[in-house]
Write an enzyme that holds these catalytic residues in place. Structure first.
Site, short mmCIF file in Angstrom:
data_model
loop_
_atom_site.label_atom_id
_atom_site.label_comp_id
_atom_site.label_asym_id
_atom_site.label_seq_id
_atom_site.Cartn_x
_atom_site.Cartn_y
_atom_site.Cartn_z
N TYR A 55 0.70 -1.10 0.04
CA TYR A 55 0.02 -0.04 0.20
C TYR A 55 0.69 1.13 -0.09
CZ TYR A 55 -3.66 -3.22 1.71
OH TYR A 55 -4.53 -4.43 1.80
N HIS A 123 -0.09 -12.05 1.27
CA HIS A 123 -0.99 -11.19 0.72
C HIS A 123 -1.70 -11.70 -0.33
CE1 HIS A 123 -1.65 -6.59 -0.24
NE2 HIS A 123 -2.69 -7.29 -0.38
N SER A 202 -13.06 -4.54 2.04
CA SER A 202 -13.95 -3.96 1.27
C SER A 202 -15.35 -4.24 1.69
CB SER A 202 -13.75 -4.51 -0.23
OG SER A 202 -14.33 -3.37 -0.81
N PRO A 203 -15.76 -4.29 3.09
CA PRO A 203 -17.17 -4.59 3.68
C PRO A 203 -18.03 -3.56 3.16
CG PRO A 203 -15.98 -3.93 5.41
CD PRO A 203 -14.86 -3.79 4.31
#
Length: 352
Positions: A55, A123, A202-203
């Site tokens: 990130y 990851h 990403s809920p």
């Protein structure tokens, strides 16, 4: 803030995904502003913070490390390994070789300004490295005290089982939300059987389930990953609007926001599922925490699930390049049943 358990690890019931501060979406924050959001989350009881080397790259880890240094022993920090980076600092591909894992760990510890990582995920499954070797490398790090818990991200059932047989997997982090149900067919049953927690990334559907992304919303093609994803074409955003309308109907009845209903739905699925919504605004973080106060009763859940079953989602959750990085069984339409996932078998298993 109530807590939940990911295997043996206790975390706040809602975590904070820290990807968006400097990566992935159009708007990027200064480190100072990102730290303010993290501190606001901490003040509201959030104790679980999720980042990754890639990130930024590296910027999110540096921000999280600086922000949480004053509270280090009161928080759970998760980060991820599994990429190789070129001399320019950009990722050049997957690399979960034991040597790379150990080098990456030292770099992450330095950026996070800590001497241990609470939860360390692979990851993405590396198709060149047996998962047993990955689990063994993390096990060594656990014995050294540099890592406390092992996790996998976008892994399917077979890989989870193989890894867990070497080093107990505490949590699996896969995309899971009201409009993305991929983990339900294989991953969630595997986690339930083995006592592993699920961390839902990403809920909020990459912001779509908020109802604030319309067919006319513009994304920066140079900065925003959503420009690559089939669900975020103007046509797909228009076609998928019934999902938002369904959440809005329940939200009006609950005097809530549709994005809060989406989070409450995720929280209702299993007591060992923890969503990690990512946000760059304190206001949105407070809305996410507020989802914990929403109680969805049997009638609400029936309306949501029956309504969703009648909707055909337009577009895959990611583009083909990203989907290929996911393990067998992690995506709807794939399975690891009868196989061993994308991770190669160790030589001893092939030639006993």
């Amino acid at each position: 803030m109530p807590t939940r358990r990911l295997g043996p690890l206790e975390v706040s019931a809602v975590g904070s995904g820290c990807m968006n501060f400097h990566f992935a979406y159009s708007e990027r924050l200064s480190r100072r502003d990102a730290i303010k959001v993290i501190h606001s989350a901490y003040d509201r009881g959030v104790r679980f913070f999720d980042t990754a080397q890639v990130y930024g790259p590296f910027l999110s880890e540096e921000t999280v490390g600086e922000a949480l240094k004053p509270f280090r022993d009161d928080v759970v920090i998760a980060t991820k390994f599994g990429f190789h980076f070129g001399k320019d600092g950009k990722p050049t591909g997957l690399d979960s070789s034991p040597e790379q894992i150990k080098r990456s760990t030292e770099d992450s510890l330095r950026r996070l300004q800590t001497d241990y990582i609470d939860l360390y995920y692979q990851h993405r499954v590396d198709p060149a490295v047996p998962i047993e070797d990955v689990a063994g490398a993390v096990q060594d790090l656990i014995r050294e005290g540099k890592v406390r818990h092992f996790g996998l991200s976008e892994a399917g059932g077979a890989t989870i089982r193989r890894a867990h047989a070497v080093q107990a997997v505490t949590a699996v982090q896969n995309e899971y939300s009201f409009w993305t149900r991929d983990p339900e067919h294989e991953v969630i049953p595997t986690c339930e059987e083995l006592g592993i927690g699920l961390v839902a990334w990403s809920p909020q559907g990459m912001g779509y389930l908020s109802g604030k992304i319309t067919p006319d919303t513009r994304f920066d093609p140079q900065l925003d990953l959503r420009t690559q994803f089939p669900r975020f074409t103007p046509q797909a955003r228009r076609a998928n609007w019934p999902v938002v309308e369904l959440l809005q109907r329940v939200a009006r009845r609950k005097e809530a926001l549709p994005v809060q209903i989406a989070l409450a739905w995720v929280l209702s699925r299993k007591p060992w599922i923890v969503p990690i919504p990512g946000t760059i605004r304190t206001e949105h973080m407070l809305q996410s925490v507020g989802a914990l106060d929403i109680q969805l009763d049997a009638a609400d859940l029936r309306e949501l699930d029956e309504g969703f079953a009648a909707i055909q989602i337009d577009g895959q959750r990611a583009d083909e390049e990203h989907l290929r990085q996911h393990d067998d069984g992690a995506n709807v339409g794939t399975t690891s049943a009868g196989g061993h996932g994308k991770s190669p078998l160790p030589p001893a298993a092939i030639h006993p």
